[in-house]
Enzyme design. Structure first.
Site, PDB file in Angstrom:
ATOM      1  CG  LEU A 107      -1.960  -1.098   1.337  1.00 35.39           C
ATOM      2  CD1 LEU A 107      -2.684  -1.005   2.678  1.00 35.39           C
ATOM      3  CD2 LEU A 107      -2.969  -1.036   0.194  1.00 35.39           C
ATOM      4  CG  ASP A 108      -0.152   5.022  -1.968  1.00 34.82           C
ATOM      5  OD1 ASP A 108      -0.462   5.585  -0.911  1.00 34.82           O
ATOM      6  OD2 ASP A 108      -0.864   5.051  -2.992  1.00 34.82           O
ATOM      7  CB  ILE A 109       3.703   6.742   1.877  1.00 37.73           C
ATOM      8  CG1 ILE A 109       4.067   7.255   3.279  1.00 37.73           C
ATOM      9  CG2 ILE A 109       3.442   7.876   0.901  1.00 37.73           C
ATOM     10  CD1 ILE A 109       5.377   8.013   3.341  1.00 37.73           C
ATOM     11  CB  THR A 111      -3.034   3.685   0.629  1.00 37.93           C
ATOM     12  OG1 THR A 111      -3.086   4.435  -0.584  1.00 37.93           O
ATOM     13  CG2 THR A 111      -4.233   2.750   0.677  1.00 37.93           C
TER      14      THR A 111
END
Length: 290
Positions: A107-109, A111
């Site tokens: 998951l990106d930073i 999210t």
């Protein structure tokens, strides 16, 4: 008992079997100090090195497939260490002996939400492979005027820079005016795919949280930064999805399937993480001065 080298490397969480076959063919793997070729078999007594680094691995029969559900907060990165000193999703996970946690996807930073970890590298690689078509569901808050025409386009498919993409399902989940919540479902894990789909329609995503992976739903009692180990039944549900044999052993106590005193545990984990981070900062300052 010997096993194929690429299978052992995949189980150690270093990549898929196909990727490990490529790594071996490139001459990057040695066995007891000698570079090996594809087709080599290995026993538990032998020493494997990848790019000169010793690979820690276990025999197949000794590996217990454990899976954690982690409620990722915004601001954490999905790497084991970060050069910028940012918090990582591995900082608060329980310690393991003779094994390690492997992230199933990322998951990106910015999210938050459900992130799965496992001790079985081969299982992790199969879960992440696009051919499995495992559903992921996200709660997303969208800023802008969302029309029915836009929703239809997102269901039918739009062209992104890396190919066509679409949501399998979109359901409205509240909100007012130009700030509205939706739940969306897709089966891929392309970088920032949910955000890019909405942005392709001139809309901005202001909040994004993963709430489901397959039929594993984020526990609403699990606070951000908290984790919960899946039961044997849940583990075997996920293993069945990727055609892997059933697991017969679990580390979860049968009588417990709930988050036990999560706030106290998380406070201890946060305190420990902050102590390590401050110690690291002091070491960096000392090296800079010297």
């Amino acid at each position: 008992m010997s096993e194929k080298l690429q299978k052992v490397l995949a189980r150690a969480g270093l990549g898929s079997r196909r990727k490990m076959e490529t790594v071996i063919a490139e001459g990057r793997v040695s066995l007891d100090g000698k570079i090996v070729e594809l087709g080599e078999r290995v026993t538990q007594e032998q020493v494997i090195r990848l790019d000169g680094h010793v690979v820690k691995y276990q025999a197949a029969e000794s590996v217990v497939c454990r899976i954690l559900a982690y409620n990722k907060p915004e601001g954490e990165v999905c790497t084991r260490s970060d050069e910028e000193g940012r918090k990582t999703v591995f900082d608060r996970l329980p310690a393991l002996k003779g094994s390690r946690w492997i992230s199933i996807g990322r998951l990106d930073i910015n999210t938050s939400g459900l992130l799965l970890f496992t001790t079985d590298g081969e299982f992790a690689n199969k879960m992440m492979h696009p051919s499995q078509q495992i559903e992921r569901e996200y709660a997303v808050r969208v800023f802008g005027d969302v029309t029915e025409a836009i929703l239809n386009r997102l269901r039918m498919g739009v062209q992104l820079e890396d190919g066509e993409a679409k949501f399998l399902d979109i359901k409205e989940h509240g909100g007012e005016g130009i700030n509205r919540w939706f739940h969306v479902v897709l089966t891929e894990g392309r970088t920032r795919e949910v955000r890019r789909l909405w942005e392709s329609q001139g809309l901005q995503v202001s909040r994004l949280m993963r709430v489901r992976y397959g039929n594993i739903i984020l526990n609403n009692q699990l606070p951000q930064g908290g984790w919960q180990e899946l039961t044997l039944k849940e583990v075997n549900y996920l293993r069945k999805l990727v055609n892997m044999p059933r697991e017969t052993e679990t580390k979860v106590r049968v009588e417990v399937n709930k988050v036990t005193n999560p706030q106290a545990r998380i406070r201890r984990a946060v305190k420990k993480h902050n102590q390590h981070r401050k110690a690291g900062e002091r070491r960096r300052v000392t090296r800079t001065r010297s």
